[in-house]
Scaffold this active site. Structure first.
Site, short mmCIF file in Angstrom:
data_model
loop_
_atom_site.label_atom_id
_atom_site.label_comp_id
_atom_site.label_asym_id
_atom_site.label_seq_id
_atom_site.Cartn_x
_atom_site.Cartn_y
_atom_site.Cartn_z
N ASP A 176 9.16 43.86 60.72
CA ASP A 176 9.39 43.63 62.08
C ASP A 176 8.13 43.14 62.99
OD1 ASP A 176 8.12 46.29 61.62
OD2 ASP A 176 8.58 46.86 63.73
N HIS A 177 7.12 42.99 62.34
CA HIS A 177 5.89 42.33 62.92
C HIS A 177 5.65 40.97 62.21
CE1 HIS A 177 4.73 45.94 65.28
NE2 HIS A 177 5.53 46.44 64.57
#
Lengths: 304, 304
Positions: A67-68
């Site tokens: 998610d990063h």
């Protein structure tokens, strides 16, 4: 004043919702853009927020959770299609090279520029980037995998000459650079004119710290002491502290405690768990400890 | 009637714009969801369109260009976080295994379900999936790398018994399945009751063909002949034919020519180049040859 602004591309946690996209921010510092984290959809949000791809300088990835960073291959392709030629430096933990390179070799064969991955040492607090305007320092965080926050410090600019005064004292032009940097002036008759009579000090350098993802950690306090704005993750409400501790995340209350103890000027919380439909509750909780707390939102821009 | 609908997640070409996201579609066929292509942001669009992740069955990837598959790692992670346990099958060209597996091994270590990659033979037109409701066939396309379109054909359902007639002829219950499949009925006195007096035919099976990305190719015509809806890429206006040919894409005019020659019922064009701000021009061009042409748009849903 030249811009120093934080554009929030997405501020949800790992599970995207209709309310919040995945982690990603773009800093505009004196019209040069820096990206922090690049979750899926970051390039699409950049488009929607009219942030110029051509101004994108270095990228800083806090840690290698999807998610990063899952937005990197798409962004890198797009920069290629837009004809970028200057190197792109991505500051990330060492495995990024092993993971990203085969993807780039297959999907971005004809990239007109070079992607350099600059490894971050996850345990060190050190300077990892510098240009004429800013310095960026790594902030070791406490998460399930090696994770690093980033402190962006604008360099103090030279003081502004008070023209009337330098004319009055007949300061030669060649002396001005030294005076801007703080030197006194000695007249031909030997009189010392103190620097503060000749210049107005420049605005103090602005600073921004990004701390996500992390468990509550007081070790970061001396590093972020007094920053103008602190982004601190607040994945959970404090009633879910057990879950926060288990997953190495923070609660809104903890984010506020860090802000308070580090005497930051303003706090912005983000990385909200998908379980909360009313993020205002997270803000209220943080404000009970640190009143100057903002709630991040996708598409938000904060100017310092 | 049970649903057979096409949800357009994104319909831009490789370079995303503020108007169009990257390629991705979700078909809802009798409440089972199938995904075709999975560009970056597909999972976010699914959220916005309220498409249920839990209903997601197989995924079909037309080719390994980033704008058609960079959304896979994020979607796969999300399905894991949502607790999926059933296998996920991705139909894709063989290199997908080599490219995706290391990413999944690193980022999705604790996935509670299995990801199976089923290789597609890019030169064959063959059945690649079947369940009780549909069959999916591969359509070899002409692009810069191995590329495959997909034909979704709903199976003809059994005919509907006309209860009054079967009661009148005293048809025993055990005969009904055969009659639904088309058999006549022979009474105890030897009289033959023709099938069409006993049943109403079921609605004909619906069909959808997805053809992106591809140069103009008449080879696909016999495969897609007469489909209810054809999605055909129309990356360029015909004035940019040279560019279309060079990049193995189609013009809106060519998409319409294929639709016309294949006698499809309706055409929808997509995969628009970022250079056109007015996609209506592409629609007008296609309609000059094939009037029943729709313009795809992100977030659109078409029911057959």
């Amino acid at each position: 004043m030249e811009p120093f602004s934080i554009n929030i591309l997405g501020c949800g946690s790992a599970l995207p919702t209709g309310r919040h996209g995945l982690s990603g921010q773009v800093l505009n510092i004196r019209n040069k853009l820096f990206m922090i984290d690049c979750g899926e959809g970051s390039q699409l949000q950049m488009r929607h927020m009219h942030l110029k791809f051509s101004r994108l300088s270095h990228i800083f990835i806090s840690h290698l959770h999807g998610d990063h960073c899952f937005g990197l291959p798409g962004l890198i392709s797009t920069l290629g299609m837009l004809g970028r030629i200057g190197d792109l430096t991505i500051h990330a933990h060492a495995e990024a090279e092993t993971l990203l390179r085969p993807i780039l070799n297959f999907f971005c064969k004809e990239l007109p520029y070079k992607v350099r991955i600059e490894p971050i040492s996850p345990t060190l607090n050190e300077k990892i980037y510098e240009d004429r305007s800013i310095e960026v320092f790594s902030i070791p965080l406490q998460h399930r995998i090696p994770t690093t926050g980033f402190l962006f410090k604008e360099k103090q600019k030279d003081a502004n000459i008070i023209r009337e005064m330098t004319d009055f004292y007949k300061v030669p032009v060649k002396e001005l650079p030294r005076i801007k940097k703080g030197a006194d002036f000695i007249t031909s008759s030997g009189e010392i004119i103190p620097n503060n009579r000749l210049v107005k000090p420049a605005a103090p350098g602005r600073s921004y710290a990004y701390c996500s993802d992390t468990a509550y950690s007081e070790k970061i306090i001396p590093i972020i002491e007094g920053v103008d704005l602190l982004y601190h993750e607040a994945t959970f409400l404090h009633k879910d502290l057990a879950r926060a501790e288990m997953t190495f995340h923070s609660t809104a209350l903890q984010a506020a405690q860090i802000a308070q103890k580090a005497h930051v000027k303003q706090l912005i919380i983000g990385h909200f768990s998908a379980r909360y439909t009313h993020c205002k509750d997270l803000q209220k909780e943080a404000q009970s400890v640190f009143s100057n707390t903002l709630l991040a939102n996708d598409g938000m821009c904060i100017s310092l």
